[in-house]
Motif scaffolding. Structure first.
Motif, PDB file in Angstrom:
ATOM      1  N   ASP A 197       1.168   0.723 -25.450  1.00 55.21           N
ATOM      2  CA  ASP A 197       1.446  -0.004 -24.209  1.00 55.21           C
ATOM      3  C   ASP A 197       0.219  -0.793 -23.745  1.00 55.21           C
ATOM      4  OD1 ASP A 197       3.047  -0.877 -22.143  1.00 55.21           O
ATOM      5  OD2 ASP A 197       2.620   0.829 -20.845  1.00 55.21           O
ATOM      6  N   LEU A 198      -0.352  -1.557 -24.654  1.00 55.97           N
ATOM      7  CA  LEU A 198      -1.528  -2.350 -24.323  1.00 55.97           C
ATOM      8  C   LEU A 198      -1.117  -3.594 -23.544  1.00 55.97           C
ATOM      9  CD1 LEU A 198      -4.620  -2.271 -24.939  1.00 55.97           C
ATOM     10  CD2 LEU A 198      -4.161  -3.929 -26.744  1.00 55.97           C
ATOM     11  N   LYS A 199      -1.716  -3.782 -22.376  1.00 54.09           N
ATOM     12  CA  LYS A 199      -1.432  -4.940 -21.516  1.00 54.09           C
ATOM     13  C   LYS A 199      -2.554  -5.035 -20.486  1.00 54.09           C
ATOM     14  CE  LYS A 199       1.628  -2.096 -18.631  1.00 54.09           C
ATOM     15  NZ  LYS A 199       2.962  -1.959 -18.040  1.00 54.09           N
ATOM     16  N   PRO A 200      -2.688  -6.161 -19.779  1.00 51.45           N
ATOM     17  CA  PRO A 200      -3.822  -6.335 -18.871  1.00 51.45           C
ATOM     18  C   PRO A 200      -3.936  -5.268 -17.787  1.00 51.45           C
ATOM     19  CG  PRO A 200      -2.786  -8.451 -19.290  1.00 51.45           C
ATOM     20  CD  PRO A 200      -1.906  -7.418 -19.924  1.00 51.45           C
ATOM     21  N   SER A 201      -2.815  -4.792 -17.260  1.00 46.04           N
ATOM     22  CA  SER A 201      -2.903  -3.803 -16.184  1.00 46.04           C
ATOM     23  C   SER A 201      -3.415  -2.456 -16.678  1.00 46.04           C
ATOM     24  CB  SER A 201      -1.529  -3.626 -15.521  1.00 46.04           C
ATOM     25  OG  SER A 201      -0.572  -3.181 -16.460  1.00 46.04           O
ATOM     26  N   ASN A 202      -3.451  -2.263 -17.989  1.00 48.49           N
ATOM     27  CA  ASN A 202      -3.995  -1.028 -18.557  1.00 48.49           C
ATOM     28  C   ASN A 202      -5.423  -1.201 -19.052  1.00 48.49           C
ATOM     29  OD1 ASN A 202      -1.718   0.460 -18.043  1.00 48.49           O
ATOM     30  ND2 ASN A 202      -0.794   0.106 -20.048  1.00 48.49           N
ATOM     31  N   ILE A 203      -6.043  -2.338 -18.718  1.00 50.61           N
ATOM     32  CA  ILE A 203      -7.448  -2.566 -19.035  1.00 50.61           C
ATOM     33  C   ILE A 203      -8.204  -2.545 -17.708  1.00 50.61           C
ATOM     34  CG2 ILE A 203      -9.124  -4.076 -20.162  1.00 50.61           C
ATOM     35  CD1 ILE A 203      -6.837  -3.065 -21.987  1.00 50.61           C
ATOM     36  N   LEU A 204      -9.073  -1.548 -17.519  1.00 52.24           N
ATOM     37  CA  LEU A 204      -9.800  -1.381 -16.274  1.00 52.24           C
ATOM     38  C   LEU A 204     -11.262  -1.777 -16.438  1.00 52.24           C
ATOM     39  CD1 LEU A 204      -8.273   2.006 -15.093  1.00 52.24           C
ATOM     40  CD2 LEU A 204      -7.476  -0.304 -14.652  1.00 52.24           C
ATOM     41  N   LEU A 205     -11.856  -2.263 -15.354  1.00 47.33           N
ATOM     42  CA  LEU A 205     -13.208  -2.817 -15.419  1.00 47.33           C
ATOM     43  C   LEU A 205     -14.137  -2.095 -14.450  1.00 47.33           C
ATOM     44  CD1 LEU A 205     -12.248  -6.608 -15.260  1.00 47.33           C
ATOM     45  CD2 LEU A 205     -12.442  -5.190 -17.296  1.00 47.33           C
ATOM     46  N   ASP A 206     -15.308  -1.708 -14.955  1.00 48.04           N
ATOM     47  CA  ASP A 206     -16.375  -1.299 -14.058  1.00 48.04           C
ATOM     48  C   ASP A 206     -17.458  -2.367 -14.104  1.00 48.04           C
ATOM     49  OD1 ASP A 206     -17.705  -0.927 -16.465  1.00 48.04           O
ATOM     50  OD2 ASP A 206     -17.762   1.263 -16.322  1.00 48.04           O
ATOM     51  N   LYS A 207     -18.683  -2.048 -13.758  1.00 43.76           N
ATOM     52  CA  LYS A 207     -19.720  -3.076 -13.738  1.00 43.76           C
ATOM     53  C   LYS A 207     -20.300  -3.355 -15.118  1.00 43.76           C
ATOM     54  CE  LYS A 207     -21.436  -2.848  -9.006  1.00 43.76           C
ATOM     55  NZ  LYS A 207     -22.633  -2.694  -8.146  1.00 43.76           N
ATOM     56  N   LEU A 208     -20.012  -2.490 -16.083  1.00 44.25           N
ATOM     57  CA  LEU A 208     -20.672  -2.618 -17.373  1.00 44.25           C
ATOM     58  C   LEU A 208     -19.738  -2.968 -18.515  1.00 44.25           C
ATOM     59  CD1 LEU A 208     -23.040   0.480 -17.119  1.00 44.25           C
ATOM     60  CD2 LEU A 208     -23.603  -1.909 -16.688  1.00 44.25           C
ATOM     61  N   ALA A 209     -18.489  -2.559 -18.459  1.00 43.85           N
ATOM     62  CA  ALA A 209     -17.626  -2.719 -19.621  1.00 43.85           C
ATOM     63  C   ALA A 209     -16.160  -2.674 -19.214  1.00 43.85           C
ATOM     64  CB  ALA A 209     -17.919  -1.618 -20.649  1.00 43.85           C
ATOM     65  N   ALA A 210     -15.312  -2.973 -20.196  1.00 44.23           N
ATOM     66  CA  ALA A 210     -13.867  -2.831 -20.034  1.00 44.23           C
ATOM     67  C   ALA A 210     -13.429  -1.516 -20.663  1.00 44.23           C
ATOM     68  CB  ALA A 210     -13.144  -4.000 -20.682  1.00 44.23           C
ATOM     69  N   HIS A 211     -12.399  -0.916 -20.103  1.00 40.50           N
ATOM     70  CA  HIS A 211     -11.940   0.392 -20.569  1.00 40.50           C
ATOM     71  C   HIS A 211     -10.419   0.381 -20.726  1.00 40.50           C
ATOM     72  CE1 HIS A 211     -15.900   2.119 -19.473  1.00 40.50           C
ATOM     73  NE2 HIS A 211     -15.822   1.240 -18.485  1.00 40.50           N
ATOM     74  N   VAL A 212      -9.938   0.835 -21.861  1.00 43.20           N
ATOM     75  CA  VAL A 212      -8.503   0.941 -22.114  1.00 43.20           C
ATOM     76  C   VAL A 212      -7.997   2.247 -21.521  1.00 43.20           C
ATOM     77  CG1 VAL A 212      -6.705   1.078 -23.885  1.00 43.20           C
ATOM     78  CG2 VAL A 212      -8.682  -0.425 -24.221  1.00 43.20           C
ATOM     79  N   GLY A 213      -6.900   2.173 -20.762  1.00 41.56           N
ATOM     80  CA  GLY A 213      -6.347   3.369 -20.138  1.00 41.56           C
ATOM     81  C   GLY A 213      -4.849   3.457 -20.297  1.00 41.56           C
ATOM     82  N   ASP A 214      -4.247   4.422 -19.604  1.00 42.03           N
ATOM     83  CA  ASP A 214      -2.809   4.688 -19.576  1.00 42.03           C
ATOM     84  C   ASP A 214      -2.258   4.971 -20.968  1.00 42.03           C
ATOM     85  OD1 ASP A 214      -0.174   5.031 -18.955  1.00 42.03           O
ATOM     86  OD2 ASP A 214      -0.127   3.383 -17.531  1.00 42.03           O
TER      87      ASP A 214
END
Length: 764
Positions: A581-598
């Motif tokens: 279920d890869l999609k933009p709403s499952n990609i989260l951002l902090d100050k350093l990197a992107a993280h795949v979730g859900d």
């Protein structure tokens, strides 16, 4: 109100700034079921005829300024609530109500699950009629002026999971019937005048997570059954009592405990070595006892410890050198003991305001701010001995280095080029959390803390305090949705053993019961302060809002991060993980990197040859997101790594066009995002690039200010020809990944390599 809305069933205005008195006419809304006005500024008294609402289920007046006209009138409305035979939740917590706790609460509906009357000025005793409320799950009477003992009848509340009687004037011993409440998850009895021993049948509390008995008059030895409670994972608070005797070695059985406070008692003997087995402890306080002997060396195993206080005892010997390696330790108090020797100068010992060593006259050294005397010089003979040991150590070290090199060289020649190691993202684990903790952390799952919704539930922002504030994200599963429980289990299973800097770090999970008896499941993650990728791609209001637009480099870095995470899931996990279920709403951002979730619908696949085709889980009917699901899944094909590659390809095209695969532009059956991009290549490539991105490029080299995602590089050139080549390269990779035929798609290892080459070619 009631006169004009006779059919009103739900009245919910909690969390606002309404003020004035509660309308006396609201009980005329005869069909009203839910009346929630918590967290406002209402004053005055509650209408005494509230009992007219015979269908009332939820009556919540929490956190207002209700005070009536004095003790005789403040609680006059309570007897009428006996007429509300469907009442399940009643709360007047955090008001200014005074008067004697009415016996009439014993006449409330047997369906009542939550009774909250804490933080008022209530007097009197708990009525014996409390035994009639057999449906109670939580009884909260803390922070009042109540007195007397705990009635033995409270043991009849077999369903009770939470009991709060703290900060009152209760006296006497704990009745034996209280230990019949085997479903209790928290018990708050602190700041009263209870006395006597802790009975051995405290061992009946098999589900207890938190036990607060501090600031009472308990005495005798601490029964070993307290330390054997299997679920005691949050807090054991026994401070400010008169417990005597040695601290039992059984304390080491509390292997999942977060907070242990037995300060200000009369404990004797040595600190047991077994305390070092409590690996999840973050707060340990044993100060103001009569403990003696050396500080156990085993305490250096407490890697999660943040607060350690052993002051005002009779401890001797040296400070364990291993304390300087406890990276989480922020506060250390060893004052007023009889410690000796050199004070370390690393870790927590580098900050004078983080440690206290007063009253230890034999200590020396340490940082200058401590103003301790210098340590005496070693004798010459001792120096010679140290020099000999140093020479032996150097020789042994050289031998070990040579042996390690030879072993590595042998392994390298036998296996060829080693697979590139995956950098692990170090996650500081929270301990297990209860429903009440998450309820507090989110303000009762208040709407203002709701930050998003997913396919199986909602996500809240919370503040969790365990030895210091930590902001968290809490994914609460909607268990009424089909597949939600399976989603919870799938995500737990996937995230249990995988660690990567580009995967959303999970801290802990909660599987419990809420205050009204419903099943509750939630996952707790690190909070990603910059939200999800979907928000950054699709919430622009106008081209002038350029500081809210992800730059070219930021988007490229995000694409590389996501590709790296998928490469890890597909190639470095055993069993292999298919995200699904890869999609933009499952990609989260902090100050350093992107993280795949859900990972709620992810699949785990073993790569062993022995696994038969039939043993692999089918993806027929896979509930991925429309537009990102590979076409072969629609014909019953099994989930595969190449299916994730397809989703990634669509994601990459979306990132640089800002067009969703479900955009209205693609309503025509013969048009899709893939075809939209394919038809523009190569000559028209600039026409399909996100116009906001182009505007940023023209203005500021494409660097946004709101997100810090490794933007220390810049484009080599900004000419249109350079940009054309860059975007053409990106879109070609996206099209290759999103090919209709799985065999024509790239593998994520190759995708990562190609994107890194593009970054190196166009950025310096």
């Amino acid at each position: 109100m009631g006169d004009t809305m006779p059919n009103l069933k739900v009245f919910y205005i909690s969390g606002n700034k309404f003020h004035g008195a509660i309308p006396v006419s609201f009980p005329n809304a005869s069909n009203l079921r839910y009346f929630e006005v918590a967290e406002n500024y209402f004053v005055g008294k509650v209408p005494v005829n509230v009992g007219k609402l015979k269908h009332l289920v939820n009556f919540n007046l929490e956190a207002n300024f209700l005070d009536g006209n004095g003790p005789l009138e403040d609680l006059a409305f309570i007897p009428s609530l006996a007429n509300c035979s469907n009442l399940q939740i009643f709360s007047i917590t955090r008001n200014r109500l005074e008067g004697k706790l009415p016996n009439a609460i014993g006449n409330f509906s047997s369906q009542l699950t939550y009774l909250g009357m804490g933080e008022n000025g209530l007097l009197g005793t708990i009525p014996m009629g409390i035994k009639n409320l057999i449906g109670l799950i939580a009884l909260m009477l803390g922070n009042n002026l109540l007195s007397g003992g705990i009635p033995s009848e409270i043991g009849d509340l077999k369903n009770l999971q939470g009991l709060g009687l703290n900060y009152n004037g209760f006296v006497g011993e704990i009745p034996s019937t209280l230990f019949n409440l085997t479903s209790l998850t928290f018990l708050y009895l602190e700041h009263n005048n209870f006395d006597g021993n802790i009975p051995s049948n405290v061992g009946n509390f098999w589900n207890l997570n938190e036990l607060y008995l501090s600031h009472n008059k308990f005495n005798g030895t601490i029964t070993q059954q307290v330390f054997a409670l299997p679920s005691l994972s949050m807090v054991l608070a026994l401070s400010d009592n008169s417990f005597i005797g040695p601290l039992s070695p059984d304390v080491g059985k509390l292997k999942t405990l977060s907070v242990l406070d037995i300060s200000k008692n009369k404990l004797l003997g040595k600190i047991p070595e077994s305390l070092g087995d409590c690996l999840t402890i973050q707060y340990l306080d044993l100060h103001a006892n009569h403990l003696e002997g050396k500080i156990p060396h085993s305490l250096i195993s407490l890697r999660n410890i943040r607060y350690l206080d052993l002051s005002n005892n009779k401890l001797c010997g040296e400070i364990p050198k291993g304390f300087q390696k406890l990276l989480s330790l922020k506060h250390l108090n060893l004052s007023f003991n009889d410690l000796e020797g050199e004070v370390p100068t690393v870790g927590v010992f580098t900050k004078a305001n983080s440690i206290s060593l007063l009253g230890n006259k034999k200590l020396c050294g340490g940082i200058p701010e401590l103003k301790l005397p210098p340590c005496p010089m070693k004798t010459r003979k001792h120096r010679k001995h140290l020099k000999l040991l140093e020479e032996i150590f150097i020789c042994v070290s050289i031998a070990l280095v040579l042996a390690s090199f030879l072993a590595f060289l042998t392994l390298y020649l036998r296996k060829g080029k080693e697979r590139e190691s995956t950098k692990l993202f170090k996650v500081e684990k929270l301990s297990k959390v209860s429903y009440s903790d998450l309820h507090r952390a989110t303000g009762g799952f208040h709407e203002k803390n709701l930050i998003g919704s997913g396919s199986f539930g909602s996500v809240y922002k919370g503040r969790f305090e365990q030895g210091g504030e930590q902001i968290i994200a809490i994914k609460v599963l909607d268990l009424l949705k089909s597949g939600a429980s399976k989603s919870f289990l799938a995500e737990c299973k996937v995230l249990k053993n995988i660690r990567h800097r580009n995967l959303v770090p999970i801290l802990t999970c909660c599987s419990s019961i809420d205050f009204v008896g419903n099943a509750f499941k939630a996952l707790v993650y690190e909070f990603m302060e910059n939200g999800d990728l979907d928000m950054w791609l699709h919430t622009h209001s106008n081209i002038d809002a350029r500081t809210n637009v992800l730059s070219v480099l930021q988007r490229l870095n995000i694409a590389i991060d996501v590709a790296s995470a998928l490469h890890y899931l597909h190639n470095d996990c055993e069993p292999m993980v298919i995200h699904c279920d890869l999609k933009p709403s499952n990609i989260l951002l902090d100050k350093l990197a992107a993280h795949v979730g859900d990972f709620g619908i992810s699949r785990l696949y073993s790569r062993t040859i022995e696994d038969s085709f039939e043993d692999q889980p089918s993806t027929f009917g896979l509930k991925g997101s429309i537009g990102y699901v590979p076409p072969e899944y629609g014909t019953g094909a099994k989930a595969s790594a190449l299916g994730d590659v397809y989703s990634y390809g669509i994601l990459l095209l979306e990132m640089f066009t800002a067009k969703r695969p479900t955009d209205d532009l693609f309503n025509n059956e013969n048009t899709s995002l893939y075809e939209y991009v394919e038809m523009a290549l190569p000559e028209q490539v600039m026409k399909i690039v996100d116009p906001f991105l182009l505007a940023c490029l023209e203005n500021s080299h494409g660097i946004a200010q709101d997100v810090e995602l490794d933007n220390h590089s810049n484009l080599v050139k900004i000419e249109e020809s350079t940009m054309h080549s860059f975007f053409l390269s990106i879109f070609k990779i996206g099209l290759s990944c999103a090919s209709i035929s799985p065999t024509n798609r790239l593998h994520m290892k190759d995708v990562t390599g190609e994107l890194e080459k593009i970054k190196k070619a166009f950025f310096v």
